[in-house]
Design an enzyme around this catalytic site. Structure first.
Site, PDB file in Angstrom:
ATOM      1  N   SER A  14       0.499   6.625  -1.101  1.00 53.05           N
ATOM      2  CA  SER A  14       0.735   7.361  -2.481  1.00 53.05           C
ATOM      3  C   SER A  14      -0.142   8.213  -3.258  1.00 53.05           C
ATOM      4  CB  SER A  14       0.857   5.983  -3.500  1.00 53.05           C
ATOM      5  OG  SER A  14       1.466   4.853  -2.837  1.00 53.05           O
ATOM      6  N   GLY A  15      -1.310   7.974  -3.064  1.00 55.20           N
ATOM      7  CA  GLY A  15      -2.423   9.017  -3.676  1.00 55.20           C
ATOM      8  C   GLY A  15      -2.701  10.128  -2.741  1.00 55.20           C
ATOM      9  N   THR A  41       0.902   1.818   2.117  1.00 55.49           N
ATOM     10  CA  THR A  41       1.163   0.498   1.728  1.00 55.49           C
ATOM     11  C   THR A  41       2.550   0.524   0.888  1.00 55.49           C
ATOM     12  OG1 THR A  41      -1.206   0.084   1.614  1.00 55.49           O
ATOM     13  CG2 THR A  41       0.245  -1.504   0.813  1.00 55.49           C
ATOM     14  N   ALA A 114      -8.630   9.632  11.067  1.00 57.97           N
ATOM     15  CA  ALA A 114      -9.748  10.505  10.917  1.00 57.97           C
ATOM     16  C   ALA A 114     -11.010   9.596  10.530  1.00 57.97           C
ATOM     17  CB  ALA A 114      -9.492  11.288   9.792  1.00 57.97           C
ATOM     18  N   TYR A 179      -1.225 -11.998  -7.509  1.00 56.35           N
ATOM     19  CA  TYR A 179       0.589 -11.578  -7.538  1.00 56.35           C
ATOM     20  C   TYR A 179       1.156 -11.421  -6.519  1.00 56.35           C
ATOM     21  CZ  TYR A 179      -0.064  -6.598  -6.305  1.00 56.35           C
ATOM     22  OH  TYR A 179      -0.108  -5.323  -5.621  1.00 56.35           O
ATOM     23  N   ARG A 200      -7.216 -21.869  -5.101  1.00 53.80           N
ATOM     24  CA  ARG A 200      -8.305 -22.580  -5.325  1.00 53.80           C
ATOM     25  C   ARG A 200      -8.866 -22.779  -6.984  1.00 53.80           C
ATOM     26  NH1 ARG A 200     -12.775 -17.481  -3.999  1.00 53.80           N
ATOM     27  NH2 ARG A 200     -11.462 -16.207  -5.649  1.00 53.80           N
ATOM     28  N   ALA A 342       3.637  -5.232 -13.492  1.00 56.78           N
ATOM     29  CA  ALA A 342       4.562  -6.303 -13.197  1.00 56.78           C
ATOM     30  C   ALA A 342       4.331  -7.251 -11.942  1.00 56.78           C
ATOM     31  CB  ALA A 342       6.162  -5.747 -13.132  1.00 56.78           C
ATOM     32  N   HIS A 437      21.642  -6.074 -30.111  1.00 57.08           N
ATOM     33  CA  HIS A 437      21.795  -7.437 -30.127  1.00 57.08           C
ATOM     34  C   HIS A 437      23.300  -7.402 -29.335  1.00 57.08           C
ATOM     35  CE1 HIS A 437      22.446 -11.499 -31.460  1.00 57.08           C
ATOM     36  NE2 HIS A 437      23.673 -11.223 -31.729  1.00 57.08           N
TER      37      HIS A 437
HETATM   38  C1  LIG Z   1       2.442  -6.925  -0.651  1.00 57.41           C
HETATM   39  C2  LIG Z   1       2.397  -5.751  -1.575  1.00 57.41           C
HETATM   40  C3  LIG Z   1       2.903  -5.309  -2.751  1.00 57.41           C
HETATM   41  C4  LIG Z   1       2.613  -4.598  -3.720  1.00 57.41           C
HETATM   42  N1  LIG Z   1       3.501  -4.384  -4.671  1.00 57.41           N
HETATM   43  C5  LIG Z   1       3.195  -3.481  -5.594  1.00 57.41           C
HETATM   44  C6  LIG Z   1       3.967  -3.154  -6.753  1.00 57.41           C
HETATM   45  O1  LIG Z   1       5.173  -3.978  -6.866  1.00 57.41           O
HETATM   46  N2  LIG Z   1       3.595  -2.315  -7.722  1.00 57.41           N
HETATM   47  C7  LIG Z   1       2.590  -1.276  -7.324  1.00 57.41           C
HETATM   48  O2  LIG Z   1       2.264  -0.509  -8.280  1.00 57.41           O
HETATM   49  N3  LIG Z   1       1.745  -1.561  -6.542  1.00 57.41           N
HETATM   50  C8  LIG Z   1       2.107  -2.641  -5.677  1.00 57.41           C
HETATM   51  N4  LIG Z   1       1.222  -2.665  -4.461  1.00 57.41           N
HETATM   52  C9  LIG Z   1      -0.051  -2.013  -4.336  1.00 57.41           C
HETATM   53  C10 LIG Z   1       0.293  -0.526  -3.957  1.00 57.41           C
HETATM   54  O3  LIG Z   1       0.923  -0.530  -2.590  1.00 57.41           O
HETATM   55  C11 LIG Z   1      -1.120   0.070  -3.561  1.00 57.41           C
HETATM   56  O4  LIG Z   1      -1.876   0.361  -4.953  1.00 57.41           O
HETATM   57  C12 LIG Z   1      -1.063   1.600  -3.284  1.00 57.41           C
HETATM   58  O5  LIG Z   1      -0.098   1.664  -2.113  1.00 57.41           O
HETATM   59  C13 LIG Z   1      -2.113   2.162  -3.105  1.00 57.41           C
HETATM   60  O6  LIG Z   1      -1.944   3.713  -2.643  1.00 57.41           O
HETATM   61  P1  LIG Z   1      -3.182   4.384  -1.771  1.00 57.41           P
HETATM   62  O7  LIG Z   1      -2.672   5.912  -1.775  1.00 57.41           O
HETATM   63  O8  LIG Z   1      -4.449   4.066  -2.595  1.00 57.41           O
HETATM   64  O9  LIG Z   1      -3.351   3.670  -0.578  1.00 57.41           O
HETATM   65  P2  LIG Z   1      -1.916   3.459   0.754  1.00 57.41           P
HETATM   66  O10 LIG Z   1      -0.808   3.484   0.364  1.00 57.41           O
HETATM   67  O11 LIG Z   1      -2.290   2.120   1.367  1.00 57.41           O
HETATM   68  O12 LIG Z   1      -2.212   4.484   1.541  1.00 57.41           O
HETATM   69  C14 LIG Z   1      -3.416   4.583   2.594  1.00 57.41           C
HETATM   70  C15 LIG Z   1      -2.935   5.174   3.918  1.00 57.41           C
HETATM   71  O13 LIG Z   1      -4.215   5.418   4.465  1.00 57.41           O
HETATM   72  C16 LIG Z   1      -3.960   5.148   6.079  1.00 57.41           C
HETATM   73  N5  LIG Z   1      -5.180   5.424   6.624  1.00 57.41           N
HETATM   74  C17 LIG Z   1      -6.376   4.323   6.341  1.00 57.41           C
HETATM   75  N6  LIG Z   1      -7.422   4.830   7.034  1.00 57.41           N
HETATM   76  C18 LIG Z   1      -6.997   6.007   7.871  1.00 57.41           C
HETATM   77  C19 LIG Z   1      -7.762   6.750   8.626  1.00 57.41           C
HETATM   78  N7  LIG Z   1      -9.198   6.561   9.021  1.00 57.41           N
HETATM   79  N8  LIG Z   1      -7.108   7.774   9.038  1.00 57.41           N
HETATM   80  C20 LIG Z   1      -5.970   8.190   8.884  1.00 57.41           C
HETATM   81  N9  LIG Z   1      -5.513   7.457   7.945  1.00 57.41           N
HETATM   82  C21 LIG Z   1      -5.596   6.034   7.455  1.00 57.41           C
HETATM   83  C22 LIG Z   1      -3.293   4.078   5.942  1.00 57.41           C
HETATM   84  O14 LIG Z   1      -2.537   3.842   7.285  1.00 57.41           O
HETATM   85  C23 LIG Z   1      -2.326   4.259   4.758  1.00 57.41           C
HETATM   86  O15 LIG Z   1      -0.945   4.762   5.142  1.00 57.41           O
HETATM   87  C24 LIG Z   1       1.482  -3.822  -3.762  1.00 57.41           C
HETATM   88  C25 LIG Z   1       0.797  -3.746  -2.424  1.00 57.41           C
HETATM   89  C26 LIG Z   1       1.012  -4.993  -1.546  1.00 57.41           C
HETATM   90  C27 LIG Z   1       0.087  -5.223  -0.316  1.00 57.41           C
END
Ligand SMILES: Cc1cc2nc3c(=O)[nH]c(=O)nc-3n(C[C@H](O)[C@H](O)[C@H](O)COP(=O)(O)OP(=O)(O)OC[C@H]3O[C@@H](n4cnc5c(N)ncnc54)[C@H](O)[C@@H]3O)c2cc1C
Length: 460
Positions: A14-15, A41, A114, A179, A200, A342, A437
């Site tokens: 996402s980020g 994720t 990377a 959650y 726990r 949520a 309502h």
């Molecule tokens: C089961 C579950 C349910 C969730 N439900 C919700 C929800 O309902 N609403 C919500 O807002 N959030 C939810 N989340 C949280 C949400 O998914 C994360 O907050 C979000 O995806 C974070 O984005 P990010 O960009 O930080 O990392 P990510 O989306 O995790 O992306 C990181 C990416 O980096 C890649 N990567 C890691 N290391 C390396 C490397 N060395 N080289 C190359 N690639 C690499 C990984 O493969 C991954 O694709 C949920 C999470 C889980 C596990």
């Protein structure tokens, strides 16, 4: 010195995707490395498949409810493989869109892992290539924690594998009270598994408002989830196709599947951050300031890897703020206050702002408005589910600082309420808004009575 790229992003979740697209569109030379699948994720093993499983799990109850409205449905059954197949086709489609969006913005998407070689150099592990970049963004997300000290932990699975179950377990043990654990308890119970949740603590959803915690805890039990509190697993033994988990309270639980959902940790292991000199906190999260800058001036981090507020829209906004600051001459720090969130339980939870306890700590005197009621729809279905609505108000200026809803459509309602809370709405603003309502949400604008906690008797 000339670098291969102006910006190198590690992780196409996402980020990382939001940051790389904006930076590339502003004219920078950008590459993104992804070791798994684009989308991260949220798309592959988080929000999206989870929400599809929530949808799938809710039809069983809806079928029962239909009878209360005169409908007869005979021979209804759930085909797990058909559902999983359709869900994964949708995930593939979304992952493809993420990859295409990166490329269409002009960034290079590298299918590789990377790792840092030094503060400006990265090694691409599969190809063996090294690349250099003027700026580097760490957006590697998080990963489920698996407590290695528990004997037989290898028999357990994480949330990531829950999206690939080939068959529905008859009995599942879920360890955790956050959650993700409670969402899966609702999903699996709705799909027809018998669910035991071991936690726990004494009430699920630590960190949420106490009323929300109790409400969700009670609803879980009412839906048939067996909840064992103040206990944790010490050993998991396999016998045939089943697993027996011995608990610290001397109980044991036998199930076909054991899910550990006991938290997530920042994905920083093996990334070589020590070679770049990037500082981590004691949980392994990258330490950043409000502009997502690490201690190394040209290295940045956004999303779950920084362990600030681990939600998809937050990772996206942090990525956007980083790109605006560093590549668009628009210094932006994302404001983490009043982010709505949520929990997709049955009924779901929607929250914006402070819990009662947080508000008391931050503001001293506060007023509480709350109600619990049975929704109109269930008067005919016979379901005993209850809705909770709670408004937390700062007494000094009557400003609404927190809204908590547990009930049908709570996430949808709270997204709209979050606009008012972010704008600084007062309780008087809520009161002068006319009700819609009949709806569940109308209670938000008709709550007039302050809730007075029972008088505390002085200790003699
Ligand atoms: C089961 C579950 C349910 C969730 N439900 C919700 C929800 O309902 N609403 C919500 O807002 N959030 C939810 N989340 C949280 C949400 O998914 C994360 O907050 C979000 O995806 C974070 O984005 P990010 O960009 O930080 O990392 P990510 O989306 O995790 O992306 C990181 C990416 O980096 C890649 N990567 C890691 N290391 C390396 C490397 N060395 N080289 C190359 N690639 C690499 C990984 O493969 C991954 O694709 C949920 C999470 C889980 C596990």
């Amino acid at each position: 010195m000339a670098y291969d790229y102006d910006l190198f992003v590690i992780g196409a979740g996402s980020g990382g995707v939001r940051a790389s697209r904006l930076a590339a569109m502003s004219g920078a030379k950008v590459a993104v490395a992804e070791e798994d699948r684009s989308g991260g994720t949220c798309v592959i093993r988080g929000c999206i498949p989870k929400k599809y499983m929530v949808y799938a799990s809710e039809f069983g109850r809806s079928l029962k409810h239909m009878e209360g409205y005169g409908w007869k449905v005979e021979n209804a059954s759930y085909d797990h493989n058909l559902f999983m197949d359709k869900m994964h086709r949708e995930i593939d489609r979304l992952s493809g869109i993420y990859a295409r969006n990166v490329k269409n913005a002009g960034a290079e998407l590298i299918d590789d892992r990377a790792e840092f070689v030094d503060a400006h150099t990265l090694k691409l592990v599969r190809s063996g290539r090294t690349v250099t970049a003027g700026k580097i963004l760490i957006a590697t997300g998080g990963w489920p924690v698996m407590p290695k000290e528990i004997e037989g932990i290898d028999h357990a699975i994480t949330s990531a594998e829950m999206f690939h179950l080939e068959q529905l377990p008859k009995h599942i043990l879920i360890v955790g009270g956050g959650y993700i654990a409670v969402e899966f308890a609702g999903i699996m119970s709705g799909l027809g598994s018998s669910v035991c949740l071991v936690y726990r603590g004494d009430t699920v959803l630590r960190g949420f408002d106490e009323d929300v915690r109790t409400h969700v805890h009670e609803e879980l039990k009412r839906k048939g989830v067996k909840v064992i509190t103040n206990a944790s697993p010490v050993k998991i033994e396999k016998s045939g196709a089943q697993f027996t988990t011995r608990l610290s309270n001397k109980e044991s639980v036998t199930a076909d599947q054991v899910l550990f959902a006991v938290g997530r940790e920042p994905h920083t292991k093996g990334l070589g951050l020590d070679k770049a000199g990037v500082k981590l906190n004691d949980k392994g999260a990258v330490v950043v300031d409000e502009y997502s800058r690490t201690n190394i001036p040209h290295i940045f981090a956004v999303g779950d890897v920084t362990d600030r507020m681990n939600l998809t829209p937050v990772a996206i906004r942090e990525g956007q703020a980083f790109a605006q600051t560093e590549f668009m001459d628009l210094p932006t720090a994302f404001d983490h206050a009043d982010v709505p969130h949520a929990v997709f339980t049955q009924p779901p939870v929607g929250v914006v702002g402070l819990s009662e306890a947080e508000a008391r700590k931050a503001h001293g005197k506060i007023d509480i408005y709350k109600t619990r009621f049975r929704p109109m729809k269930d008067m005919l279905t016979g379901d005993e589910e209850r809705v909770l609505m709670k408004i937390v108000v700062r007494a000094e200026d009557n400003r609404v600082v927190g809204v908590h809803i547990v009930g049908p459509d709570a996430p949808e309602i709270i997204q709209a309420v979050a606009i008012a809370v972010k704008m600084g709405a007062s309780k008087a603003d809520f009161d002068r808004t006319c009700a819609l309502h009949p709806s569940i949400a109308e209670e938000l604008v008709t709550l007039r009575e302050k809730f007075s906690p029972p008088e505390l008797k002085p200790v003699v």
